[in-house]
Structures are given as structure tokens and as C-alpha cells.
Design a protein around this motif. Structure first.
Motif, PDB file in Angstrom:
ATOM      1  N   THR A 112       9.119  -7.774  21.336  1.00 18.47           N
ATOM      2  CA  THR A 112      10.131  -8.466  22.135  1.00 18.47           C
ATOM      3  C   THR A 112      10.107  -9.948  21.808  1.00 18.47           C
ATOM      4  O   THR A 112       9.036 -10.535  21.617  1.00 18.47           O
ATOM      5  CB  THR A 112       9.832  -8.277  23.642  1.00 18.47           C
ATOM      6  OG1 THR A 112       9.871  -6.883  23.937  1.00 18.47           O
ATOM      7  CG2 THR A 112      10.857  -9.007  24.500  1.00 18.47           C
ATOM      8  N   ILE A 113      11.292 -10.551  21.738  1.00 19.87           N
ATOM      9  CA  ILE A 113      11.346 -11.994  21.517  1.00 19.87           C
ATOM     10  C   ILE A 113      11.230 -12.715  22.866  1.00 19.87           C
ATOM     11  O   ILE A 113      12.028 -12.486  23.769  1.00 19.87           O
ATOM     12  CB  ILE A 113      12.608 -12.418  20.742  1.00 19.87           C
ATOM     13  CG1 ILE A 113      12.581 -13.919  20.466  1.00 19.87           C
ATOM     14  CG2 ILE A 113      13.895 -11.995  21.442  1.00 19.87           C
ATOM     15  CD1 ILE A 113      13.524 -14.360  19.382  1.00 19.87           C
ATOM     16  N   GLU A 114      10.203 -13.553  22.977  1.00 19.85           N
ATOM     17  CA  GLU A 114       9.883 -14.203  24.244  1.00 19.85           C
ATOM     18  C   GLU A 114      10.332 -15.661  24.301  1.00 19.85           C
ATOM     19  O   GLU A 114      10.639 -16.169  25.380  1.00 19.85           O
ATOM     20  CB  GLU A 114       8.374 -14.121  24.501  1.00 19.85           C
ATOM     21  CG  GLU A 114       7.879 -12.666  24.650  1.00 19.85           C
ATOM     22  CD  GLU A 114       6.388 -12.572  24.925  1.00 19.85           C
ATOM     23  OE1 GLU A 114       5.666 -13.564  24.653  1.00 19.85           O
ATOM     24  OE2 GLU A 114       5.952 -11.511  25.396  1.00 19.85           O
ATOM     25  N   ASP A 115      10.361 -16.325  23.171  1.00 21.31           N
ATOM     26  CA  ASP A 115      10.679 -17.760  23.175  1.00 21.31           C
ATOM     27  C   ASP A 115      11.221 -18.130  21.796  1.00 21.31           C
ATOM     28  O   ASP A 115      10.547 -17.945  20.778  1.00 21.31           O
ATOM     29  CB  ASP A 115       9.421 -18.573  23.495  1.00 21.31           C
ATOM     30  CG  ASP A 115       9.679 -20.071  23.648  1.00 21.31           C
ATOM     31  OD1 ASP A 115      10.784 -20.528  23.314  1.00 21.31           O
ATOM     32  OD2 ASP A 115       8.757 -20.788  24.081  1.00 21.31           O
ATOM     33  N   HIS A 116      12.446 -18.663  21.756  1.00 18.31           N
ATOM     34  CA  HIS A 116      13.061 -19.034  20.470  1.00 18.31           C
ATOM     35  C   HIS A 116      12.503 -20.332  19.924  1.00 18.31           C
ATOM     36  O   HIS A 116      12.759 -20.687  18.775  1.00 18.31           O
ATOM     37  CB  HIS A 116      14.573 -19.168  20.636  1.00 18.31           C
ATOM     38  CG  HIS A 116      14.981 -20.412  21.369  1.00 18.31           C
ATOM     39  ND1 HIS A 116      14.762 -20.587  22.720  1.00 18.31           N
ATOM     40  CD2 HIS A 116      15.570 -21.557  20.945  1.00 18.31           C
ATOM     41  CE1 HIS A 116      15.206 -21.770  23.084  1.00 18.31           C
ATOM     42  NE2 HIS A 116      15.701 -22.382  22.028  1.00 18.31           N
ATOM     43  N   SER A 117      11.717 -21.085  20.750  1.00 19.51           N
ATOM     44  CA  SER A 117      11.245 -22.412  20.335  1.00 19.51           C
ATOM     45  C   SER A 117       9.732 -22.549  20.328  1.00 19.51           C
ATOM     46  O   SER A 117       9.219 -23.629  20.034  1.00 19.51           O
ATOM     47  CB  SER A 117      11.831 -23.484  21.262  1.00 19.51           C
ATOM     48  OG  SER A 117      11.229 -23.419  22.547  1.00 19.51           O
ATOM     49  N   ASP A 299      20.620 -28.101  26.932  1.00 21.00           N
ATOM     50  CA  ASP A 299      20.758 -26.826  26.238  1.00 21.00           C
ATOM     51  C   ASP A 299      19.425 -26.086  26.173  1.00 21.00           C
ATOM     52  O   ASP A 299      19.351 -24.880  26.434  1.00 21.00           O
ATOM     53  CB  ASP A 299      21.292 -27.071  24.826  1.00 21.00           C
ATOM     54  CG  ASP A 299      21.583 -25.786  24.068  1.00 21.00           C
ATOM     55  OD1 ASP A 299      22.444 -25.018  24.527  1.00 21.00           O
ATOM     56  OD2 ASP A 299      20.944 -25.552  23.025  1.00 21.00           O
ATOM     57  N   GLU A 300      18.367 -26.812  25.828  1.00 23.92           N
ATOM     58  CA  GLU A 300      17.046 -26.188  25.750  1.00 23.92           C
ATOM     59  C   GLU A 300      16.628 -25.613  27.099  1.00 23.92           C
ATOM     60  O   GLU A 300      16.063 -24.522  27.179  1.00 23.92           O
ATOM     61  CB  GLU A 300      16.005 -27.203  25.259  1.00 23.92           C
ATOM     62  CG  GLU A 300      16.109 -27.524  23.785  1.00 23.92           C
ATOM     63  CD  GLU A 300      15.823 -26.323  22.904  1.00 23.92           C
ATOM     64  OE1 GLU A 300      14.890 -25.563  23.193  1.00 23.92           O
ATOM     65  OE2 GLU A 300      16.562 -26.135  21.925  1.00 23.92           O
ATOM     66  N   GLN A 304      15.861 -21.724  28.227  1.00 26.45           N
ATOM     67  CA  GLN A 304      14.631 -21.357  28.906  1.00 26.45           C
ATOM     68  C   GLN A 304      14.883 -20.703  30.259  1.00 26.45           C
ATOM     69  O   GLN A 304      13.970 -20.127  30.853  1.00 26.45           O
ATOM     70  CB  GLN A 304      13.734 -22.593  29.084  1.00 26.45           C
ATOM     71  CG  GLN A 304      13.167 -23.131  27.778  1.00 26.45           C
ATOM     72  CD  GLN A 304      12.305 -24.367  27.975  1.00 26.45           C
ATOM     73  OE1 GLN A 304      11.865 -24.661  29.079  1.00 26.45           O
ATOM     74  NE2 GLN A 304      12.070 -25.106  26.905  1.00 26.45           N
ATOM     75  N   GLY A 305      16.113 -20.810  30.744  1.00 22.37           N
ATOM     76  CA  GLY A 305      16.435 -20.231  32.041  1.00 22.37           C
ATOM     77  C   GLY A 305      15.868 -21.013  33.202  1.00 22.37           C
ATOM     78  O   GLY A 305      15.668 -20.466  34.294  1.00 22.37           O
ATOM     79  N   SER A 306      15.621 -22.310  33.026  1.00 20.59           N
ATOM     80  CA  SER A 306      15.012 -23.137  34.064  1.00 20.59           C
ATOM     81  C   SER A 306      16.084 -23.967  34.770  1.00 20.59           C
ATOM     82  O   SER A 306      16.598 -24.939  34.212  1.00 20.59           O
ATOM     83  CB  SER A 306      13.951 -24.067  33.474  1.00 20.59           C
ATOM     84  OG  SER A 306      13.464 -24.945  34.477  1.00 20.59           O
ATOM     85  N   ILE A 350      22.647 -16.338  31.619  1.00 21.74           N
ATOM     86  CA  ILE A 350      22.578 -15.546  30.385  1.00 21.74           C
ATOM     87  C   ILE A 350      21.705 -16.195  29.316  1.00 21.74           C
ATOM     88  O   ILE A 350      21.424 -15.573  28.285  1.00 21.74           O
ATOM     89  CB  ILE A 350      23.984 -15.254  29.812  1.00 21.74           C
ATOM     90  CG1 ILE A 350      24.729 -16.564  29.483  1.00 21.74           C
ATOM     91  CG2 ILE A 350      24.795 -14.394  30.764  1.00 21.74           C
ATOM     92  CD1 ILE A 350      26.029 -16.350  28.746  1.00 21.74           C
ATOM     93  N   ARG A 351      21.314 -17.457  29.519  1.00 18.63           N
ATOM     94  CA  ARG A 351      20.376 -18.169  28.640  1.00 18.63           C
ATOM     95  C   ARG A 351      20.882 -18.303  27.203  1.00 18.63           C
ATOM     96  O   ARG A 351      20.109 -18.420  26.273  1.00 18.63           O
ATOM     97  CB  ARG A 351      19.004 -17.491  28.658  1.00 18.63           C
ATOM     98  CG  ARG A 351      18.321 -17.533  30.015  1.00 18.63           C
ATOM     99  CD  ARG A 351      17.007 -16.800  30.036  1.00 18.63           C
ATOM    100  NE  ARG A 351      16.039 -17.420  29.118  1.00 18.63           N
ATOM    101  CZ  ARG A 351      14.825 -16.919  28.897  1.00 18.63           C
ATOM    102  NH1 ARG A 351      14.445 -15.800  29.503  1.00 18.63           N
ATOM    103  NH2 ARG A 351      13.987 -17.538  28.066  1.00 18.63           N
ATOM    104  N   THR A 352      22.196 -18.291  27.032  1.00 12.66           N
ATOM    105  CA  THR A 352      22.755 -18.539  25.705  1.00 12.66           C
ATOM    106  C   THR A 352      24.135 -19.169  25.861  1.00 12.66           C
ATOM    107  O   THR A 352      24.614 -19.401  26.977  1.00 12.66           O
ATOM    108  CB  THR A 352      22.804 -17.255  24.871  1.00 12.66           C
ATOM    109  OG1 THR A 352      23.090 -17.602  23.508  1.00 12.66           O
ATOM    110  CG2 THR A 352      23.853 -16.283  25.385  1.00 12.66           C
TER     111      THR A 352
END
Length: 400
Positions: A112-117, A299-300, A304-306, A350-352
Motif C-alpha cells: 500500500t502507498i502510505e506517503d507520496h513524500s 497543497d502538501e 496529507q489530509g491534515s 480526497i487528498r488529491t
């Protein structure tokens, strides 16, 4: 007349229940934007043409006056320009993110992808890990280049442009269906995980409570761009201030001045004040007509959904970018226009990115407007002003 664009990347959003059904822009404490809104035109602008991906690449090209349908050739080639990659016309550039995948005992495609950064990894750590990748994945015609933070570049000699999924679009999902169809790229990604998973630096990062940068992720393929000169196109000398290679690349390609600000890192705790000072200096001391101040943090935080950190990023933008620029130009006695807007929405839910229209605020120091507006998505839409083709907004700015 001097011209300023302050671009809060991904700043637009949707109403959030935890904020009393307000958007982060509505909820944030933004006294400077609220003051300016009462003297400004506000409205909505559609920055991403229909049928195109709602990325910072297409959207920022549009805000700078370049119709993405005409000028867009892929995201990564623009970033490649900024780090000095010598692309040939037959090369294909890809973004190489250093991402965080889950580390359970399972086949690569089931992770699973957890963090793109990778916890917004700093460039120094990224350089060490990318060197390990370069050594392990060495292959003729495939060259890696170090970028900034988690954002790096792979250039393929005589490559092909192919559809690839941005990692921030599939956060929290199993990666199998989103892996490249190209066998070589897929093999390189899987091998990078094997190399990086147990790298000493990643072990140390986990011990420090940081996400490991344990896999490469390729996306954003494209060919060498061909932008026209910003000054030739607009008649204005322009400068770019951003921590992000994509924006620097657009500036390099359009022959704008690129200003590097110490401590500007594209994260929540970037050097906002340094960016503001650099913007004022390039206009008042260096004599440039136009400056574009890009801030990545909203954006970041959206990715992150924060909610709280996105609100904080917007408040920093208000007090540490917009206010000091406004006050310094007023003190210098300059006539100026300031355009404030996001490039695209990055909704927390949606975090995107989405391709929805975004709110703009256009202030002209020589006009005496009086409104009761606040600057946010809801009131900007209610104002009734609408620019349907985003690449025409900058012409409107320059004729104010």
C-alpha cells in the motif's frame, strides 16, 4: 506598474464538517486577505482545460498565461529543465518520487502507498538514497537526476510517453493496478524497494518517527518542452520564486529569472518571509515588472489530509507572504496589482487535485473599490465574475 501573483498551491477546498462546514480558506484567520478583498475584484477562474489532468503543471502554466493545450508536453520535462538536465528531442523524462510503501511480508504489487513524500524528506537524505538506487538500477539509456526533497527525475533515451499514475492520487491504496505497464519501469520500481527497504538511512528514519523513503515511483512522463519567452509574450520582465522544481522549470523554459530563497523547501515550515522579501527586492531593486510567488504548503497539507495544517499554511500565506509584500510596495510608493489565487483545489476529503474552478482576488493599488467581500470560494463564486479560460487571466491582470 508592478505586478505580483501569489499562488497558494492547492489552497481551494470544499466545506469541511470539522470546520463548521467552512472551507479551510473560509475558516483560516486571514486579516490581510479580508482587508484586500474589500478593495479588490474577486471571482472564479477555470485554470485546467476540460479533458486535461488537474495537476500543478497544467494549472500553473495556465495562470502564467500559457494555454496548456498548446504548451503542455508533460510534467517531468519541466522539472528536468529546472535542474539542468540536458534533454534531447528524443528523450522522455519521468518524475521519480521517493515514496513510502507499507512493509508487510507480501509481494510488491500487494503493498500500500502510505506517503507520496516520505515525510517531506529533505534533499540531503534523498541524495543518499538516490545514489543507492542509481548504483543498483544502472542501465544504459536510463539516467537518474537529483531534484528537491522527494521529487527527482529519470530520463530515458529514445523513450515512449506512457500513461502513469501520480502517487498522490492513490494514497492508502494497494499499488498493483497502478504500477506501470512497461516491464522495465515496473522491475526498476520493485528493485528499488528491495534496495531501499533496509537501507541504514531508512532504518534511522523509522527510529526517528519518520516515514521511510523505500521505493521509487515513476509518473509524469513527457518530452522536451518548448515555451515561448514570457517577456516576449507579455512585454513584462518576470521572476519566479518557488521551492518546487516544476515551477522553476516553467520559469527556465519561459526565460524568467529564477530566484532561490534559502530555507524555502516546499513544506509547511518554509521560509515565507524570505520569499516575500525576495519578491519585493526583485520588483523595487532589480527593476522587474512581474513576480510570481509560489507557495506549495497548502497543497502538501491537502495531500496529507491534515485540516489543521492546511489552515495553518493559509494563515502563513496571509501574514508572511501577502502582508509584507503589500506593506513594502505601499511604503516604496509603487503602483501595483496583486493577484491571489490557487492553481487548483486539493480537497482534504480526497487528498488529491480536482479540476474545479478556483477563487481569485485581484487588487489594484490605483483603484478605489469598496465591497464587503471576504476572499474564499463561496463569496468569490457569489461575486459573479468568471474567467472560463485560465490562461487569459494574466492578460486581464496586465490591463488593470
Amino acid at each position: 506598474m508592478k505586478y505580483v501573483v501569489v499562488l497558494g498551491d492547492g489552497m481551494a477546498d470544499q466545506p469541511i464538517p470539522d470546520l463548521g462546514d467552512k472551507t479551510p480558506l473560509q475558516y483560516a484567520n486571514t486579516p490581510m486577505m479580508d482587508e484586500l478583498a474589500k478593495k479588490s475584484e474577486i471571482g472564479m477562474v477555470h485554470t485546467v482545460p476540460e479533458g486535461m489532468s488537474p495537476g500543478s503543471d497544467t494549472a500553473n502554466l495556465s495562470v502564467l498565461g500559457y494555454d496548456p493545450k498548446k504548451y503542455y508536453s508533460g510534467r517531468s520535462p519541466l522539472e528536468a529543465l529546472s535542474i539542468g538536465v540536458p534533454m534531447k528531442d528524443t528523450d522522455v523524462a519521468l518524475r521519480c518520487n521517493l515514496v513510502t510503501l507499507s512493509e508487510e511480508d507480501a509481494p510488491y504489487e500487494q503493498l500500500t502507498i502510505e506517503d507520496h513524500s516520505s515525510s517531506e524528506i529533505d534533499t540531503e537524505d534523498a541524495a543518499i538514497l538516490l545514489d543507492a538506487v542509481k548504483e543498483a538500477l544502472a542501465r544504459d539509456g536510463y539516467d537518474f537526476y537529483l531534484g528537491t526533497s522527494y521529487r527527482h527525475c529519470l530520463v530515458i533515451d529514445k523513450g515512449a510517453v506512457m500513461p502513469l499514475t501520480p502517487p498522490h492520487d492513490v494514497l492508502g491504496q494497494t499499488i498493483g493496478q497502478y504500477l506501470p505497464k512497461d516491464d522495465i519501469l515496473r522491475e526498476m520500481m520493485e528493485k528499488s524497494y528491495q534496495v531501499l527497504k533496509n537501507h541504514p538511512l531508512n532504518i534511522a528514519r523509522k527510529e526517528a518517527g519518520l516515514h521511510p523513503a523505500n521505493s521509487c515511483w515513476f509518473w509524469g512522463a513527457g518530452t522536451k518542452p518548448a515555451l515561448t519567452s514570457f517577456e516576449e509574450k507579455t512585454g513584462k520582465s518576470g521572476a519566479m520564486i518557488s521551492a518546487v522544481d516544476l515551477l522553476k522549470g516553467i520559469a527556465v523554459g519561459s526565460f524568467m529569472k529564477v530566484i532561490t530563497v534559502e530555507g524555502a523547501n516546499g513544506g509547511l515550515h518554509t521560509n515565507y518571509r524570505g520569499k516575500a522579501k525576495a519578491a519585493v527586492d526583485v520588483l523595487t531593486k532589480d527593476g522587474y515588472d512581474f513576480v510570481y510567488v509560489h507557495v506549495e504548503a497548502p497543497d502538501e497539507m491537502g495531500h496529507q489530509g491534515s485540516v489543521s495544517r492546511k489552515v495553518e499554511a493559509i494563515e502563513h500565506l496571509d501574514q508572511e507572504i501577502i502582508r509584507p509584500i503589500y506593506e513594502a510596495l505601499q511604503e516604496a510608493g509603487e503602483d501595483f496589482c496583486m493577484l491571489v489565487l490557487p492553481d487548483h483545489p486539493t480537497p482534504i476529503c480526497i487528498r488529491t487535485h480536482t479540476g474545479d474552478s478556483v477563487p481569485y482576488m485581484l487588487y489594484n493599488s490605483t483603484e478605489q473599490l469598496e465591497h464587503q467581500w471576504h476572499y474564499n470560494e463561496i463569496e468569490a463564486e457569489a461575486a459573479g465574475n468568471y474567467v472560463s479560460e485560465g490562461h487569459k487571466l494574466i492578460d486581464y491582470l496586465f490591463t488593470k
